[in-house]
Design a protein around this motif. Structure first.
Motif, short mmCIF file in Angstrom:
data_model
loop_
_atom_site.label_atom_id
_atom_site.label_comp_id
_atom_site.label_asym_id
_atom_site.label_seq_id
_atom_site.Cartn_x
_atom_site.Cartn_y
_atom_site.Cartn_z
N ARG A 1 28.69 -9.84 -34.69
CA ARG A 1 27.92 -9.08 -35.68
C ARG A 1 27.15 -7.92 -35.06
O ARG A 1 26.30 -7.32 -35.71
CB ARG A 1 26.98 -9.99 -36.49
CG ARG A 1 27.72 -11.09 -37.21
CD ARG A 1 26.89 -11.76 -38.26
NE ARG A 1 27.70 -12.69 -39.04
CZ ARG A 1 27.40 -13.11 -40.26
NH1 ARG A 1 26.32 -12.67 -40.86
NH2 ARG A 1 28.19 -13.97 -40.88
N ASP A 2 27.44 -7.59 -33.82
CA ASP A 2 26.83 -6.45 -33.15
C ASP A 2 27.88 -5.35 -32.97
O ASP A 2 29.08 -5.64 -32.89
CB ASP A 2 26.29 -6.83 -31.77
CG ASP A 2 25.04 -7.69 -31.86
OD1 ASP A 2 24.28 -7.54 -32.84
OD2 ASP A 2 24.84 -8.53 -30.96
N PRO A 3 27.44 -4.09 -32.89
CA PRO A 3 28.40 -3.01 -32.62
C PRO A 3 28.83 -3.01 -31.16
O PRO A 3 28.04 -3.34 -30.26
CB PRO A 3 27.60 -1.75 -32.95
CG PRO A 3 26.17 -2.13 -32.72
CD PRO A 3 26.07 -3.58 -33.11
N HIS A 4 30.09 -2.68 -30.94
CA HIS A 4 30.64 -2.58 -29.59
C HIS A 4 31.43 -1.28 -29.47
O HIS A 4 31.92 -0.75 -30.47
CB HIS A 4 31.57 -3.75 -29.28
CG HIS A 4 30.87 -5.05 -29.10
ND1 HIS A 4 30.74 -5.67 -27.88
CD2 HIS A 4 30.24 -5.87 -29.98
CE1 HIS A 4 30.08 -6.80 -28.01
NE2 HIS A 4 29.78 -6.95 -29.29
N LEU A 5 31.55 -0.78 -28.25
CA LEU A 5 32.39 0.38 -27.99
C LEU A 5 33.83 -0.08 -27.77
O LEU A 5 34.08 -1.06 -27.06
CB LEU A 5 31.89 1.14 -26.76
CG LEU A 5 30.58 1.91 -26.92
CD1 LEU A 5 30.18 2.54 -25.60
CD2 LEU A 5 30.68 2.97 -28.01
N TYR A 6 34.77 0.67 -28.37
CA TYR A 6 36.20 0.39 -28.22
C TYR A 6 36.91 1.64 -27.73
O TYR A 6 37.93 2.05 -28.27
CB TYR A 6 36.78 -0.10 -29.55
CG TYR A 6 36.21 -1.42 -29.99
CD1 TYR A 6 36.77 -2.61 -29.57
CD2 TYR A 6 35.09 -1.48 -30.82
CE1 TYR A 6 36.24 -3.84 -29.96
CE2 TYR A 6 34.55 -2.69 -31.21
CZ TYR A 6 35.13 -3.86 -30.78
OH TYR A 6 34.60 -5.08 -31.16
N ASN A 7 36.34 2.24 -26.69
CA ASN A 7 36.90 3.50 -26.19
C ASN A 7 38.27 3.32 -25.54
O ASN A 7 38.98 4.32 -25.34
CB ASN A 7 35.93 4.13 -25.19
CG ASN A 7 34.65 4.60 -25.85
OD1 ASN A 7 34.55 4.65 -27.08
ND2 ASN A 7 33.64 4.94 -25.05
N ASP A 8 38.64 2.08 -25.21
CA ASP A 8 39.97 1.85 -24.65
C ASP A 8 41.01 1.63 -25.74
O ASP A 8 42.21 1.58 -25.44
CB ASP A 8 39.94 0.66 -23.70
CG ASP A 8 39.45 -0.63 -24.36
OD1 ASP A 8 38.71 -0.54 -25.36
OD2 ASP A 8 39.80 -1.72 -23.87
N HIS A 9 40.59 1.54 -27.00
CA HIS A 9 41.54 1.39 -28.10
C HIS A 9 42.00 2.75 -28.64
O HIS A 9 43.09 2.86 -29.18
CB HIS A 9 40.90 0.61 -29.25
CG HIS A 9 40.68 -0.83 -28.96
ND1 HIS A 9 40.61 -1.79 -29.95
CD2 HIS A 9 40.53 -1.50 -27.79
CE1 HIS A 9 40.41 -2.98 -29.40
NE2 HIS A 9 40.34 -2.82 -28.09
N ILE A 10 41.13 3.74 -28.52
CA ILE A 10 41.40 5.05 -29.11
C ILE A 10 41.07 6.16 -28.11
O ILE A 10 39.99 6.15 -27.50
CB ILE A 10 40.59 5.26 -30.40
CG1 ILE A 10 41.16 4.41 -31.55
CG2 ILE A 10 40.56 6.73 -30.81
CD1 ILE A 10 40.44 4.58 -32.87
N GLN A 11 41.98 7.09 -27.99
CA GLN A 11 41.72 8.35 -27.28
C GLN A 11 41.77 9.47 -28.30
O GLN A 11 42.61 9.45 -29.22
CB GLN A 11 42.76 8.59 -26.19
CG GLN A 11 42.68 7.62 -25.03
CD GLN A 11 43.74 7.92 -23.99
OE1 GLN A 11 44.94 7.81 -24.26
NE2 GLN A 11 43.31 8.33 -22.81
N SER A 12 40.88 10.44 -28.16
CA SER A 12 40.86 11.54 -29.14
C SER A 12 40.43 12.83 -28.47
O SER A 12 39.81 12.82 -27.40
CB SER A 12 39.92 11.22 -30.30
OG SER A 12 38.56 11.19 -29.87
N ASP B 1 22.52 7.72 -29.25
CA ASP B 1 22.96 6.38 -28.87
C ASP B 1 24.14 6.01 -29.76
O ASP B 1 24.00 5.90 -30.98
CB ASP B 1 21.82 5.37 -29.07
CG ASP B 1 22.19 3.97 -28.58
OD1 ASP B 1 23.39 3.66 -28.49
OD2 ASP B 1 21.26 3.18 -28.30
N PRO B 2 25.35 5.82 -29.19
CA PRO B 2 26.54 5.59 -30.02
C PRO B 2 26.50 4.29 -30.81
O PRO B 2 27.29 4.11 -31.74
CB PRO B 2 27.68 5.59 -29.01
CG PRO B 2 27.05 5.20 -27.72
CD PRO B 2 25.67 5.80 -27.75
#
Length: 244
Positions: free
Chosen positions: A148-159, A100-101
């Motif tokens: 204060r919760d974790p969120h995904l920011y997959n649109d900010h970074i590509q790798s 779970d990311p």
């Protein structure tokens, strides 16, 4: 008299703000590339040939480690759309315990990119004054949000990561957002220009199979005993200066 006191108060406030300004340190000049690198984890582009290596060698957390257990270095370049990072990591064990990311993401092997779009420094633990992006082995990108919760920011970074034996090459494209970013918005990333200063640090969470990460290795020297400050305080970030 009242005007004199008011002027004195304003000057004192301005002086305090000046004192609170981030001090530029660990300054790196980053050269522009005319062609964005292809994100495939392979070092084939001219921009990487021209860029110089920088060490990833500051043990922010954990006991001393051996060269065989971990060593790392990185290169940088930029274009109008993104900051580009090439990272070479020698790590004898890649460990991804938490599928779970959004759970205990910092205890798995991951790259962490710290970025402060306007190089202003200051606290950012629960704000977007700066970002502390964790890039997991599967490419998911996590940070804490103002709620204060974790969120995904997959649109900010590509790798992309390419691993052979114990050497992993990461190629990363980072789009910069400022402190006005709101979760779920379609905010346009900031365009990069020559002369821009960016607060920046890079790190790697290394875990060889323990319940918690064993080392946290960064790119900048952090004074004092508590060196694990990057996720809270952007003052410890180095400074990038974009050059043509």
């Amino acid at each position: 008299m009242r005007n004199a006191l008011l002027c004195g108060l304003i000057m004192a406030c301005l002086s305090c703000n000046e004192l609170k300004k981030k001090e530029d340190h660990h300054i790196i000049e980053v050269q522009k590339t005319a062609i964005a690198p292809t994100l495939d984890g392979k070092v084939t582009e001219n921009c990487w040939e021209r860029a110089i290596w920088h060490p990833l060698d500051q043990n922010w957390l954990g006991e001393a480690y051996t060269f065989e257990d971990f060593n790392g270095r990185y290169k940088l370049c930029w274009g109008p759309e993104a900051l580009y990072i090439l990272m070479e990591v020698t790590d004898d064990i890649l460990y991804d315990r938490h599928k779970d990311p959004l759970k205990l993401w910092w205890d798995d092997d991951c790259v962490e990119v710290f970025v402060d779009e306007d190089n202003s420094g200051g606290l950012h633990q629960y704000s977007h004054n700066a970002f502390a992006y964790h890039i997991a082995l599967d490419g998911n990108v996590v940070d804490l949000a103002p709620d204060r919760d974790p969120h995904l920011y997959n649109d900010h970074i590509q790798s992309a990561r390419h691993t052979e034996d114990d050497v992993s090459i990461w190629e990363i494209a980072l789009k910069l957002h400022d402190d006005s970013y709101i979760e779920g918005s379609k905010q346009t990333p900031k365009r990069l220009i020559e002369g821009k200063k960016i607060g920046f640090a890079l790190a790697y969470c290394d875990n060889d199979g323990s319940k918690e990460r064993e080392n946290f290795i960064g790119s900048v020297f952090v004074p004092g005993e508590d060196k694990n400050q990057g996720w809270i305080n952007a003052d410890i970030f180095g400074t990038l200066i974009l050059k043509e």
